[in-house]
Design a protein around this motif. Structure first.
Motif, short mmCIF file in Angstrom:
data_model
loop_
_atom_site.label_atom_id
_atom_site.label_comp_id
_atom_site.label_asym_id
_atom_site.label_seq_id
_atom_site.Cartn_x
_atom_site.Cartn_y
_atom_site.Cartn_z
N SER B 97 39.63 38.34 49.13
CA SER B 97 38.89 37.47 48.22
C SER B 97 39.69 37.33 46.95
CB SER B 97 37.52 38.07 47.90
OG SER B 97 37.70 39.23 47.10
N ASN B 98 39.23 36.49 46.08
CA ASN B 98 39.96 36.32 44.81
C ASN B 98 39.98 37.60 44.00
OD1 ASN B 98 40.66 33.69 45.25
ND2 ASN B 98 38.79 32.88 44.36
N ASN B 99 38.95 38.42 44.13
CA ASN B 99 38.92 39.65 43.36
C ASN B 99 39.90 40.70 43.89
OD1 ASN B 99 37.00 38.56 41.78
ND2 ASN B 99 35.32 39.82 42.49
N ASN B 100 40.17 40.66 45.20
CA ASN B 100 41.03 41.66 45.81
C ASN B 100 40.59 43.07 45.44
OD1 ASN B 100 43.29 42.28 47.48
ND2 ASN B 100 44.42 42.88 45.68
N ASP B 101 39.28 43.27 45.37
CA ASP B 101 38.75 44.58 45.06
C ASP B 101 39.21 45.58 46.12
OD1 ASP B 101 35.38 45.90 44.56
OD2 ASP B 101 37.35 46.62 43.96
N MET B 102 39.72 46.71 45.69
CA MET B 102 40.28 47.69 46.61
C MET B 102 39.46 48.96 46.55
SD MET B 102 44.28 48.37 47.29
CE MET B 102 44.72 49.16 45.76
#
Lengths: 114, 114
Positions: B97-102
């Protein structure tokens, strides 16, 4: 290219005091992250910036933690007042783009709250 | 939301022996998968990553990992461990996603016996 810089590397404070950490990301990296890593655990995301705007701060304890990224470059993370459970390593990471890609981590700041 | 499980908290292997560190993830779509290594007092260094394509990924320092969608796994392997490989290893899953939350696993500490 230079890596992600953080300072200080170590900090010892008493509970209820305040503390600030500084991070300088890799030049040109639009996205910046602050993680908290408690001993024996994996890093937990506190806040994510894209340029100078906040993308995700859902896990930031906003009653005591604050962060800013002025001009979309350097960032500071502040804790006020600190609690014993804030003892951890605070990691800063940056990523070049706004979609996908790996994160590059700094050496971290080890905070001890007594 | 995505999550990562590293079932082994601590693994001890003899120098020269083979190594496999397990990682299982939970995510509803195709994830980005990473393995990072952290030496004492250091930040996290990327060993390898999987975004798409060939499910066997080669990384630095002789490490490789295989993405198995059917098992929701991304295990890290090395055919012959060196004493310098002793460190903490973290598996992480990133959202597409645009956030690229990991999200990181809790880590596996590797001890290498002489």
């Amino acid at each position: 290219e230079a890596g992600v810089a953080q300072s200080p590397r170590y900090k010892i404070i008493e509970k209820r005091q305040s503390v600030a950490f500084w991070c300088n990301p890799i030049s040109g990296h639009a996205t910046l992250y602050w993680y908290q890593q408690i001993l024996g655990q994996g890093p937990k995301l506190l806040i994510q910036f894209q340029n100078n705007g906040v993308v995700d701060d859902s896990q930031l304890p906003k009653d005591r933690f604050s962060a800013e990224r002025l001009k979309g470059v350097d960032s500071t993370l502040k804790i006020q007042p600190a609690k014993l459970e804030d003892s951890a390593v605070y990691l800063c990471a940056s990523r070049r783009g706004t979609f996908g890609g790996e994160q590059y981590f700094g050496p971290g700041t080890r905070l001890t709250v007594t | 939301a995505q999550s990562v499980t590293q079932p082994d908290i601590h693994i001890t292997v003899s120098e020269g022996a083979s190594l496999e560190l397990r990682c299982n993830y939970s995510y509803g779509a195709t994830p980005y998968l990473f393995w990072y290594v952290q030496s004492p007092g250091q930040g996290l260094q990327l060993l390898l990553k999987y975004f798409s394509g060939d499910t066997l990924v080669q990384g630095i320092k002789g490490f490789e990992a295989e993405f198995k969608r059917s098992q929701s796994s991304f295990n890290l392997r090395k055919p012959s461990v060196h004493w310098s490989d002793a460190a903490e290893y973290f598996c992480a899953v990133g959202a597409v996603s645009n956030n690229n939350d990991m999200r990181f696993g809790a880590g596996t500490r590797l001890t290498v016996k002489p």
